[in-house]
Design a protein around this motif. Structure first.
Motif, PDB file in Angstrom:
ATOM      1  N   UNK A   1       0.833  -1.198   0.000  1.00  0.00           N
ATOM      2  CA  UNK A   1       0.000   0.000   0.000  1.00  0.00           C
ATOM      3  C   UNK A   1       0.873   1.257   0.000  1.00  0.00           C
ATOM      4  N   UNK A   2       1.936   1.240   0.778  1.00  0.00           N
ATOM      5  CA  UNK A   2       2.817   2.404   0.866  1.00  0.00           C
ATOM      6  C   UNK A   2       3.548   2.666  -0.449  1.00  0.00           C
ATOM      7  N   UNK A   3       3.798   1.617  -1.207  1.00  0.00           N
ATOM      8  CA  UNK A   3       4.504   1.776  -2.491  1.00  0.00           C
ATOM      9  C   UNK A   3       3.585   2.255  -3.614  1.00  0.00           C
ATOM     10  N   UNK A   4       2.298   1.981  -3.504  1.00  0.00           N
ATOM     11  CA  UNK A   4       1.396   2.246  -4.620  1.00  0.00           C
ATOM     12  C   UNK A   4       0.423   3.399  -4.375  1.00  0.00           C
ATOM     13  N   UNK A   5       0.074   3.650  -3.126  1.00  0.00           N
ATOM     14  CA  UNK A   5      -0.885   4.706  -2.815  1.00  0.00           C
ATOM     15  C   UNK A   5      -0.199   6.069  -2.908  1.00  0.00           C
ATOM     16  N   UNK A   6      -0.766   7.001  -3.649  1.00  0.00           N
ATOM     17  CA  UNK A   6      -0.199   8.327  -3.821  1.00  0.00           C
ATOM     18  C   UNK A   6      -1.075   9.371  -3.125  1.00  0.00           C
ATOM     19  N   UNK A   7      -0.415  10.301  -2.485  1.00  0.00           N
ATOM     20  CA  UNK A   7      -1.102  11.396  -1.814  1.00  0.00           C
ATOM     21  C   UNK A   7      -0.219  12.646  -1.913  1.00  0.00           C
TER      22      UNK A   7
ATOM     23  N   UNK B   1       6.674   9.365   3.040  1.00  0.00           N
ATOM     24  CA  UNK B   1       6.460  10.196   4.223  1.00  0.00           C
ATOM     25  C   UNK B   1       6.988   9.477   5.463  1.00  0.00           C
ATOM     26  N   UNK B   2       7.692  10.206   6.306  1.00  0.00           N
ATOM     27  CA  UNK B   2       8.298   9.585   7.484  1.00  0.00           C
ATOM     28  C   UNK B   2       7.257   8.973   8.415  1.00  0.00           C
TER      29      UNK B   2
ATOM     30  N   UNK C   1       6.725   5.580   6.823  1.00  0.00           N
ATOM     31  CA  UNK C   1       7.929   4.744   6.751  1.00  0.00           C
ATOM     32  C   UNK C   1       8.391   4.289   8.129  1.00  0.00           C
ATOM     33  N   UNK C   2       8.329   5.176   9.116  1.00  0.00           N
ATOM     34  CA  UNK C   2       8.811   4.815  10.448  1.00  0.00           C
ATOM     35  C   UNK C   2       7.942   3.746  11.096  1.00  0.00           C
ATOM     36  N   UNK C   3       6.642   3.809  10.844  1.00  0.00           N
ATOM     37  CA  UNK C   3       5.762   2.782  11.408  1.00  0.00           C
ATOM     38  C   UNK C   3       6.094   1.409  10.842  1.00  0.00           C
ATOM     39  N   UNK C   4       6.320   1.345   9.538  1.00  0.00           N
ATOM     40  CA  UNK C   4       6.650   0.070   8.917  1.00  0.00           C
ATOM     41  C   UNK C   4       8.018  -0.426   9.367  1.00  0.00           C
ATOM     42  N   UNK C   5       8.957   0.497   9.530  1.00  0.00           N
ATOM     43  CA  UNK C   5      10.293   0.102   9.987  1.00  0.00           C
ATOM     44  C   UNK C   5      10.239  -0.480  11.394  1.00  0.00           C
ATOM     45  N   UNK C   6       9.431   0.144  12.260  1.00  0.00           N
ATOM     46  CA  UNK C   6       9.310  -0.373  13.625  1.00  0.00           C
ATOM     47  C   UNK C   6       8.635  -1.734  13.636  1.00  0.00           C
ATOM     48  N   UNK C   7       7.606  -1.902  12.804  1.00  0.00           N
ATOM     49  CA  UNK C   7       6.931  -3.197  12.731  1.00  0.00           C
ATOM     50  C   UNK C   7       7.876  -4.272  12.226  1.00  0.00           C
TER      51      UNK C   7
ATOM     52  N   UNK D   1      -3.418   1.393   9.848  1.00  0.00           N
ATOM     53  CA  UNK D   1      -3.140   2.818   9.792  1.00  0.00           C
ATOM     54  C   UNK D   1      -2.594   3.244   8.430  1.00  0.00           C
ATOM     55  N   UNK D   2      -1.713   2.432   7.847  1.00  0.00           N
ATOM     56  CA  UNK D   2      -1.141   2.771   6.547  1.00  0.00           C
ATOM     57  C   UNK D   2      -2.225   2.814   5.479  1.00  0.00           C
ATOM     58  N   UNK D   3      -3.250   1.992   5.631  1.00  0.00           N
ATOM     59  CA  UNK D   3      -4.351   1.991   4.664  1.00  0.00           C
ATOM     60  C   UNK D   3      -5.321   3.156   4.882  1.00  0.00           C
ATOM     61  N   UNK D   4      -5.138   3.910   5.960  1.00  0.00           N
ATOM     62  CA  UNK D   4      -5.981   5.072   6.192  1.00  0.00           C
ATOM     63  C   UNK D   4      -7.427   4.690   6.468  1.00  0.00           C
TER      64      UNK D   4
END
Length: 347
Positions: A226-232, A240-241, A244-250, A299-302
């Protein structure tokens, strides 16, 4: 302990992953209908039932890590298979030396499917706690996975482990319908039919921990896609940090939990003195990693992430159900602390 997987272990993960990816029955299907056995259930139960089973119990000397690699691959893809529960029951019996002979061909080749009935720590079903009262000659276990779909139970009580048949099954509503739960009334063991658990509880607990690590990885993969394909705002959201930081921590938590689970399996296989501590720590870390990764995935999926149509909630459902199996992470964390304090005082 080897720091890398063997070629055989890599092949196990690849093969099981291929079976899971080609599966047509998904965790989502159970949201709108009864649980159905996935097509891969048969091959998994038939062809992989010897993984992690010691030679003394009728196996081929496969290590416990071999089994965990296969289970992790299934958890990553949320396959609604009985295989992990069956193998947890098999591992429970493997540790009970007097019952290891009960692992006959029909169990190891999947013709007779078992499931563990161990209760929860601090409640009936775990050594050191009282049994659940039932009618005379019976014992009750709650929230047993795949009880109605199993042919028998590997039960754990104060006296040890025994193989039981169901005297009654009362289905419960599962948070994850792809993992059916039931309250089960079991026939009490016959005199002499109970064996000491040995390291069986540790071995089966690690099977659940491995599946939780797989769930965490699956949630991370879904969120990363989702983070690679969803544009905002003209950019992919992964740039966006805050994302990215949430995924890195997971990913960090999942890696730590998986490494700890593998080390705990090695410690159990080699009868290391710290094996019990490591198993508790691994189960706690795996449950926490799976729940955290699934929440970050939502959360990443909003806003879409909290809808039934999106898949993130499927990972959170599975994470909650598995975290509760064989004791919640909070209980395992307390036990880890207690054992470490005891070891420090003894040293």
């Amino acid at each position: 302990m080897r720091a890398t997987f063997t070629q055989e272990q890599l092949e196990i993960g690849k093969t099981v992953g291929s079976l899971a990816e080609g599966e047509g029955v998904t965790a989502r299907d159970a949201l709108s209908g009864p649980w159905r056995a996935p097509a891969c259930d048969g091959p998994l139960l038939r062809d992989f039932g010897l993984l992690g089973v010691p030679e003394a119990a009728g196996g081929i000397g496969s290590s416990l890590i071999d089994l965990l690699v296969a289970v992790e691959a299934l958890g990553e893809r949320l396959v609604p298979s009985r295989f992990p529960a069956h193998m947890a029951a098999v591992q429970l019996l493997c540790g009970a030396g007097a019952l290891s002979g009960a692992l006959s061909g029909d169990v190891l080749d999947g013709r007779r499917v078992l499931t563990p009935a161990v209760g929860v720590p601090g409640a009936p079903g775990i050594p050191g706690t009282p049994e659940t009262p039932g009618t005379p000659g019976t014992v009750v276990r709650t929230l047993v996975r795949y009880a109605a779909q199993a042919d028998g139970f590997a039960a754990l009580g104060d006296g040890g482990v025994w193989i039981a048949e169901a005297a009654g099954i009362a289905p419960r509503r599962s948070l994850d319908p792809s993992v059916p739960l039931s309250d089960v009334t079991l026939a009490a063991p016959e005199p002499g039919g109970v064996a000491l658990a040995g390291d069986g509880l540790r071995r089966s607990t690690l099977v659940v921990a491995a599946e939780l690590c797989g769930v965490a990885q699956g949630a991370i993969d879904l969120a990363a896609e989702q983070a690679r394909t969803r544009r905002q705002f003209g950019r992919v959201i992964g740039s966006f940090q805050g994302v990215a930081f949430q995924l890195a921590e997971a990913a960090t938590m999942r890696k730590a939990a998986w490494d700890l689970t593998l080390y705990a399996a090695w410690a159990v296989d080699n009868a290391r003195p710290d094996a019990e501590i490591q198993v508790h720590a691994a189960k706690a870390a795996a449950g926490r990693a799976a729940v955290f990764a699934a929440e970050r995935c939502i959360q990443v999926h909003g806003g879409m992430g909290i809808t039934m149509e999106a898949d993130p909630h499927l990972f959170l459902r599975r994470a909650f159900v598995l975290d509760a199996a064989f004791g919640r992470g909070s209980w395992h964390r307390r036990r880890t602390g207690e054992l470490r304090v005891r070891a420090r005082r003894a040293g």
